[in-house]
Design a protein around this motif. Structure first.
Motif, PDB file in Angstrom:
ATOM      1  N   ILE A   1       0.829  -1.208   0.000  1.00 27.83           N
ATOM      2  CA  ILE A   1       0.000   0.000   0.000  1.00 27.83           C
ATOM      3  C   ILE A   1       0.865   1.262   0.000  1.00 27.83           C
ATOM      4  O   ILE A   1       0.692   2.140  -0.865  1.00 27.83           O
ATOM      5  N   PRO A   2       1.825   1.411   0.938  1.00 26.29           N
ATOM      6  CA  PRO A   2       2.689   2.609   0.851  1.00 26.29           C
ATOM      7  C   PRO A   2       3.571   2.614  -0.389  1.00 26.29           C
ATOM      8  O   PRO A   2       3.900   3.681  -0.915  1.00 26.29           O
ATOM      9  N   PHE A   3       3.946   1.420  -0.867  1.00 24.12           N
ATOM     10  CA  PHE A   3       4.721   1.317  -2.104  1.00 24.12           C
ATOM     11  C   PHE A   3       3.931   1.921  -3.265  1.00 24.12           C
ATOM     12  O   PHE A   3       4.451   2.737  -4.042  1.00 24.12           O
ATOM     13  N   SER A   4       2.666   1.541  -3.366  1.00 21.73           N
ATOM     14  CA  SER A   4       1.803   2.048  -4.446  1.00 21.73           C
ATOM     15  C   SER A   4       1.627   3.557  -4.332  1.00 21.73           C
ATOM     16  O   SER A   4       1.689   4.277  -5.340  1.00 21.73           O
ATOM     17  N   TRP A   5       1.400   4.030  -3.125  1.00 21.58           N
ATOM     18  CA  TRP A   5       1.234   5.465  -2.924  1.00 21.58           C
ATOM     19  C   TRP A   5       2.496   6.226  -3.319  1.00 21.58           C
ATOM     20  O   TRP A   5       2.433   7.267  -3.978  1.00 21.58           O
ATOM     21  N   MET A   6       3.635   5.676  -2.962  1.00 26.90           N
ATOM     22  CA  MET A   6       4.903   6.373  -3.194  1.00 26.90           C
ATOM     23  C   MET A   6       5.257   6.452  -4.676  1.00 26.90           C
ATOM     24  O   MET A   6       5.821   7.448  -5.132  1.00 26.90           O
ATOM     25  N   ILE A   7       4.908   5.433  -5.445  1.00 27.80           N
ATOM     26  CA  ILE A   7       5.273   5.456  -6.863  1.00 27.80           C
ATOM     27  C   ILE A   7       4.228   6.158  -7.726  1.00 27.80           C
ATOM     28  O   ILE A   7       4.569   6.810  -8.723  1.00 27.80           O
ATOM     29  N   PHE A   8       2.942   6.037  -7.335  1.00 26.57           N
ATOM     30  CA  PHE A   8       1.904   6.601  -8.194  1.00 26.57           C
ATOM     31  C   PHE A   8       1.668   8.094  -7.958  1.00 26.57           C
ATOM     32  O   PHE A   8       1.261   8.804  -8.889  1.00 26.57           O
ATOM     33  N   THR A   9       1.901   8.583  -6.761  1.00 27.07           N
ATOM     34  CA  THR A   9       1.669  10.002  -6.479  1.00 27.07           C
ATOM     35  C   THR A   9       2.477  10.911  -7.411  1.00 27.07           C
ATOM     36  O   THR A   9       1.912  11.778  -8.087  1.00 27.07           O
ATOM     37  N   PRO A  10       3.812  10.733  -7.499  1.00 26.14           N
ATOM     38  CA  PRO A  10       4.564  11.591  -8.425  1.00 26.14           C
ATOM     39  C   PRO A  10       4.328  11.241  -9.889  1.00 26.14           C
ATOM     40  O   PRO A  10       4.419  12.111 -10.759  1.00 26.14           O
ATOM     41  N   LEU A  11       4.001   9.970 -10.164  1.00 22.28           N
ATOM     42  CA  LEU A  11       3.769   9.583 -11.559  1.00 22.28           C
ATOM     43  C   LEU A  11       2.503  10.246 -12.097  1.00 22.28           C
ATOM     44  O   LEU A  11       2.471  10.722 -13.240  1.00 22.28           O
ATOM     45  N   ILE A  12       1.451  10.295 -11.302  1.00 30.03           N
ATOM     46  CA  ILE A  12       0.208  10.944 -11.725  1.00 30.03           C
ATOM     47  C   ILE A  12       0.451  12.430 -11.972  1.00 30.03           C
ATOM     48  O   ILE A  12      -0.058  13.012 -12.947  1.00 30.03           O
ATOM     49  N   LYS A  13       1.253  13.034 -11.106  1.00 29.36           N
ATOM     50  CA  LYS A  13       1.593  14.446 -11.294  1.00 29.36           C
ATOM     51  C   LYS A  13       2.366  14.649 -12.592  1.00 29.36           C
ATOM     52  O   LYS A  13       2.143  15.623 -13.323  1.00 29.36           O
ATOM     53  N   ALA A  14       3.274  13.693 -12.902  1.00 33.24           N
ATOM     54  CA  ALA A  14       4.052  13.785 -14.142  1.00 33.24           C
ATOM     55  C   ALA A  14       3.169  13.594 -15.369  1.00 33.24           C
ATOM     56  O   ALA A  14       3.384  14.225 -16.408  1.00 33.24           O
ATOM     57  N   ILE A  15       2.164  12.740 -15.254  1.00 34.30           N
ATOM     58  CA  ILE A  15       1.238  12.536 -16.374  1.00 34.30           C
ATOM     59  C   ILE A  15       0.456  13.816 -16.664  1.00 34.30           C
ATOM     60  O   ILE A  15       0.249  14.200 -17.817  1.00 34.30           O
ATOM     61  N   LYS A  16       0.052  14.511 -15.593  1.00 32.20           N
ATOM     62  CA  LYS A  16      -0.683  15.767 -15.763  1.00 32.20           C
ATOM     63  C   LYS A  16       0.185  16.855 -16.383  1.00 32.20           C
ATOM     64  O   LYS A  16      -0.286  17.663 -17.189  1.00 32.20           O
ATOM     65  N   ASP A  17       1.464  16.864 -15.979  1.00 37.86           N
ATOM     66  CA  ASP A  17       2.385  17.887 -16.480  1.00 37.86           C
ATOM     67  C   ASP A  17       3.763  17.244 -16.690  1.00 37.86           C
ATOM     68  O   ASP A  17       4.601  17.248 -15.791  1.00 37.86           O
ATOM     69  N   PRO A  18       3.990  16.637 -17.878  1.00 36.75           N
ATOM     70  CA  PRO A  18       5.208  15.851 -18.108  1.00 36.75           C
ATOM     71  C   PRO A  18       6.472  16.674 -18.382  1.00 36.75           C
ATOM     72  O   PRO A  18       7.163  16.482 -19.383  1.00 36.75           O
ATOM     73  N   VAL A  19       6.762  17.590 -17.479  1.00 38.29           N
ATOM     74  CA  VAL A  19       7.998  18.367 -17.598  1.00 38.29           C
ATOM     75  C   VAL A  19       9.126  17.625 -16.884  1.00 38.29           C
ATOM     76  O   VAL A  19       8.891  16.727 -16.070  1.00 38.29           O
ATOM     77  N   GLY A  20      10.360  18.017 -17.192  1.00 35.36           N
ATOM     78  CA  GLY A  20      11.512  17.314 -16.654  1.00 35.36           C
ATOM     79  C   GLY A  20      11.524  17.219 -15.145  1.00 35.36           C
ATOM     80  O   GLY A  20      11.870  16.162 -14.572  1.00 35.36           O
ATOM     81  N   LYS A  21      11.150  18.272 -14.453  1.00 39.63           N
ATOM     82  CA  LYS A  21      11.171  18.291 -12.987  1.00 39.63           C
ATOM     83  C   LYS A  21      10.241  17.239 -12.402  1.00 39.63           C
ATOM     84  O   LYS A  21      10.611  16.490 -11.486  1.00 39.63           O
ATOM     85  N   ASN A  22       9.025  17.166 -12.927  1.00 42.97           N
ATOM     86  CA  ASN A  22       8.052  16.192 -12.422  1.00 42.97           C
ATOM     87  C   ASN A  22       8.464  14.762 -12.744  1.00 42.97           C
ATOM     88  O   ASN A  22       8.275  13.845 -11.931  1.00 42.97           O
ATOM     89  N   ILE A  23       9.022  14.570 -13.927  1.00 43.47           N
ATOM     90  CA  ILE A  23       9.478  13.233 -14.305  1.00 43.47           C
ATOM     91  C   ILE A  23      10.649  12.809 -13.434  1.00 43.47           C
ATOM     92  O   ILE A  23      10.749  11.653 -13.011  1.00 43.47           O
ATOM     93  N   GLY A  24      11.543  13.736 -13.130  1.00 43.17           N
ATOM     94  CA  GLY A  24      12.663  13.432 -12.241  1.00 43.17           C
ATOM     95  C   GLY A  24      12.193  12.963 -10.880  1.00 43.17           C
ATOM     96  O   GLY A  24      12.754  12.014 -10.300  1.00 43.17           O
ATOM     97  N   LYS A  25      11.145  13.597 -10.362  1.00 43.38           N
ATOM     98  CA  LYS A  25      10.599  13.186  -9.063  1.00 43.38           C
ATOM     99  C   LYS A  25       9.971  11.796  -9.144  1.00 43.38           C
ATOM    100  O   LYS A  25      10.074  11.001  -8.201  1.00 43.38           O
ATOM    101  N   ALA A  26       9.323  11.499 -10.265  1.00 45.98           N
ATOM    102  CA  ALA A  26       8.722  10.176 -10.447  1.00 45.98           C
ATOM    103  C   ALA A  26       9.792   9.089 -10.511  1.00 45.98           C
ATOM    104  O   ALA A  26       9.629   8.001  -9.951  1.00 45.98           O
ATOM    105  N   VAL A  27      10.907   9.410 -11.174  1.00 39.35           N
ATOM    106  CA  VAL A  27      12.019   8.457 -11.268  1.00 39.35           C
ATOM    107  C   VAL A  27      12.640   8.234  -9.893  1.00 39.35           C
ATOM    108  O   VAL A  27      12.892   7.092  -9.475  1.00 39.35           O
TER     109      VAL A  27
END
Length: 296
Positions: A226-252
């Motif tokens: 559950i925390p694993f899913s939250w930790m990976i999807f939270t920044p990924l969803i943000k990156a999908i909404k705004d796929p700029v380098g900064k957001n993608i870096g956080k998702a990575v």
């Protein structure tokens, strides 16, 4: 102190911690930590494999910067090599020593761990030199390195490899996803890649849950999934909404560090809740190091 900091930046300390978690997860899957099998004789091999993977990972990421020295002068001039803090020659020497030491430590445990360490070294160097430049093979190449790392832990008990080797496909898929996402870290990314990564993330979580249900350990696995899913999807969803380098870096970054929670889920599924908690204790350390040193 600047030189020391430069060498540490080359080695990505936060990532090294995740590689140790991978090996501990593999050791948990092997079954040697069960009350029926565990003896004091396994303590030294466990320590050796943890140090082996740490040196192998460190050496691999050092060579990543060695091979990218010219490109980083343009894209990431703040890194240790393009900034002039560390020379390419000294970085190559450091990386070579670390890779050799990683192989030697694995060889002390046995021939199969040594072979896996050699394969990790080869695939890491192939990725750094050629693989990263290929859209399909690059992410797969990097994923194989992590899959082999899980096998390195399982190889502490040779017979366990025959039973559980296919589990290495799961970290391959997961790292494939992260590597795909990372393609847009500098100049921004493609939403299509991010959506594909999301589906692959779901497949990884589903696979771990499958084994957790099969072994009737799903309640314990969920504590970490559950925390694993939250930790990976939270920044990924943000990156999908705004796929700029900064957001993608956080998702990575989140994807890499979250490996510790995934490894804890493996441990809870195949070994014990207490070992899973021990692996989770590596998470604060990795997060702290990630604040001091770059993850990507």
């Amino acid at each position: 102190m600047k030189k020391i900091s430069g060498y540490l930046r080359l080695m990505r300390p936060a990532n090294i911690v995740t590689s140790v978690a991978d090996v501990l997860a593999g050791i948990a899957i092997s079954g040697v930590l069960s009350s029926a099998l565990f003896t004091e004789a396994y303590i030294l091999p466990i320590v050796l494999l943890c140090f082996s993977t740490a040196f192998l990972y460190a050496g691999g990421v050092v060579f990543n910067d060695v091979f990218d020295a010219e490109l980083d002068k343009i894209e990431r001039p703040e890194r240790a090599i393009p900034s002039g803090l560390i020379s390419v020659k000294n970085a190559a020497i450091l990386g070579s020593l670390q890779l050799v030491l990683g192989i030697v430590l694995a060889a002390v445990v046995g021939a199969i761990p040594a072979l896996l360490a050699v394969l990790i070294t080869v695939f890491a160097l192939v990725y750094n030199k050629w693989g990263k430049h290929h859209d399909l093979m690059g992410p797969l190449n990097m994923g194989i390195c992590r899959g082999l790392n899980l096998l390195l832990g399982i190889s502490i008990l040779t017979s366990a490899l025959n039973q559980w080797y296919l589990l290495s496909i799961i970290p391959v898929i997961y790292i494939y996803s992260i590597t795909m996402i990372s393609r847009g870290e500098v100049h921004g990314g493609s939403r299509i890649n991010l959506y594909i990564a999301s589906l692959l993330y779901v497949s990884v979580i589903s696979a771990i849950l499958y084994w957790a249900f099969m072994l009737d350990r799903w309640q314990w696995a969920l504590v970490f999934l559950i925390p694993f899913s939250w930790m990976i999807f939270t920044p990924l969803i943000k990156a999908i909404k705004d796929p700029v380098g900064k957001n993608i870096g956080k998702a990575v970054k989140a994807g890499v560090i979250s490996l510790i929670l995934m490894d804890a889920a493996w441990a809870a599924t195949f070994s014990s809740f207490y070992l899973a908690l021990l692996i989770v204790c590596l998470l604060p350390l990795s997060l702290y190091l990630a604040k001091l040193f770059a993850v990507t």
